[in-house]
Design an enzyme around this catalytic site. Structure first.
Site, mmCIF file in Angstrom:
data_model
loop_
_atom_site.group_PDB
_atom_site.id
_atom_site.type_symbol
_atom_site.label_atom_id
_atom_site.label_comp_id
_atom_site.label_asym_id
_atom_site.label_seq_id
_atom_site.Cartn_x
_atom_site.Cartn_y
_atom_site.Cartn_z
ATOM 1 N N GLY A 148 -59.329 -55.148 -48.631
ATOM 2 C CA GLY A 148 -59.360 -54.415 -47.376
ATOM 3 C C GLY A 148 -59.837 -55.219 -46.190
ATOM 4 O O GLY A 148 -59.641 -56.438 -46.095
ATOM 5 N N CYS A 149 -60.499 -54.532 -45.257
ATOM 6 C CA CYS A 149 -60.819 -55.101 -43.960
ATOM 7 C C CYS A 149 -61.824 -56.247 -44.013
ATOM 8 O O CYS A 149 -61.903 -57.043 -43.077
ATOM 9 C CB CYS A 149 -61.341 -54.004 -43.033
ATOM 10 S SG CYS A 149 -60.150 -52.699 -42.698
ATOM 11 N N ASN A 150 -62.601 -56.335 -45.080
ATOM 12 C CA ASN A 150 -63.578 -57.428 -45.179
ATOM 13 C C ASN A 150 -63.004 -58.669 -45.858
ATOM 14 O O ASN A 150 -63.692 -59.678 -46.005
ATOM 15 C CB ASN A 150 -64.822 -56.986 -45.938
ATOM 16 C CG ASN A 150 -64.535 -56.458 -47.325
ATOM 17 O OD1 ASN A 150 -64.553 -55.254 -47.528
ATOM 18 N ND2 ASN A 150 -64.257 -57.316 -48.307
#
Length: 377
Positions: A148-150
């Site tokens: 995901g976003c990380n």
């Protein structure tokens, strides 16, 4: 007086540096009202949610309109095919910009790390980029899926470790997210929250670790001569297991596709834990928070950005690049933090000795951070 080579640690291990960054987007630019109108969303609560997102435009790859003017329906298979097409195209362009800025060629890449969450690929994006860009067939590769976003920060850690073990060689990290290939439109606020945020984009960053006596490129990628560049000093992360389901993909039987879920408590979860992980990042190298001049944070959404700013006691100026990326692109998932870094490079405000913190948040729930310092090579 003997000059000290700041590109090596006290133990003689080389410290990797960021040579250049490049970005790309896909599709067309849409305002929030454009998206609502195209999908025929009239619910005042949903329209208000879109209007308060802090997003002026997003780049999206949407299907063509049908006879009634409404957008054509896309199956899960359509979305997966779209994902493959878009991430390959954006990845090629982002890597091309990155390499040009660093005065490198595709064959110079020794390690390729590819990150994507918006679709599943086998073979992975790395193999597809090897073919499309004529990379060396023996290039070492890693595909990071589902973080995901990380995920940019996790990919950066892998590239950093490879560079330490292979000084003088080049690693490239690519984050390519086709968020318009991972959407569901229905009447629920759950999907409205997701659909109000994300955009299509890719970012690539080139890393290298110096060899004794060799000059390095600067952070703007101006050649292979000596210059000012940000060195990756340390990293710290935290998995918040109490919120492991706060960001996730579920299969929606009714829609016949995957549906992303964002818990409304995410800003508060991130805000409650961000100080601890940042202080751990800085204390490991003896740096005070007040010494950090540049903050490059994932553009996760207006409330998430505010939670980070308030809990770290940062100014609005500190968050200017993050806010600008959200405004101009929306949430780009894993690539967002690198878009913010590119803004800082273009601004040209970093000076020798400056510290910067890169931070991204995503499923797990996870906060990932890295500390950089601009040094002369």
């Amino acid at each position: 007086m003997v000059a000290v080579d700041r590109s090596f640690g006290h133990d003689g291990i080389p410290i990797p540096l960021v040579a250049a960054v490049g970005t790309a987007v896909a599709g067309h630019a849409y305002s929030q009202n454009d998206v609502l109108d195209l999908f025929g969303i009239s619910d005042p609560k949903v329209r208000s949610l879109f209007g308060k997102s802090g997003i002026r435009r997003r780049f999206l790859t949407l299907p063509s309109g049908g006879p009634d003017g409404r957008l054509a329906e896309e199956s899960q298979g359509d979305l997966l095919r779209k994902h493959r097409r878009i991430v390959v195209d954006m990845g090629v362009r982002a890597v091309g910009v990155c390499l040009a800025r660093a005065c490198l060629r595709p064959v110079d890449i020794g390690y390729l790390v590819c990150v994507t969450t918006t679709g599943f690929l086998t073979p992975g994006l790395s193999a597809l980029l090897v073919r499309e860009m004529d990379l060396a067939p023996d290039v070492q590769r890693l595909d990071v899926v589902g973080m995901g976003c990380n995920a940019a920060m996790n990919g950066l850690a892998a590239a950093r470790a490879w560079c330490v073990a292979n000084p003088g060689r080049v690693a490239v990290l690519v984050c390519a997210e086709a968020c318009s290939a991972a959407y569901v439109f229905d009447s629920t606020m759950r999907t409205a929250v997701v659909n109000s945020l994300f955009g299509d984009g890719a970012a690539a960053v080139a890393l290298t670790a110096p060899v004794v006596g060799a000059a390095v490129p600067d952070s703007a990628g101006r050649g292979r001569g000596g210059g000012l560049a940000p060195y990756l000093l340390s990293a710290a992360s935290q998995v918040i297991t109490s919120a492991v389901d706060a960001m996730r993909y579920d299969w929606d039987d009714a829609q016949g596709r995957f549906s992303f879920f964002l818990d409304r408590q995410i800003p508060y979860v991130i805000g409650a834990h961000v100080e601890a992980v940042v202080d751990r990042l800085l204390s490991g190298v003896g740096v005070r928070r007040s010494a950090v001049r540049h903050w490059l944070v994932h553009a996760g959404g207006r409330k998430v950005i505010d939670a980070v700013r308030v809990n770290l006691r940062l100014s609005r100026h500190d968050m200017r690049h993050t806010v600008a990326v959200l405004r101009d692109y929306g949430n780009l998932s894993s690539g967002s933090v690198l878009f913010s870094y590119e803004r800082l490079v273009e601004e040209g405000s970093a000076r020798a000795g400056d510290y910067g913190v890169l931070m991204a948040m995503g499923p797990g729930s996870t906060i990932e951070t890295a500390l950089i310092q601009w040094r002369w090579g």
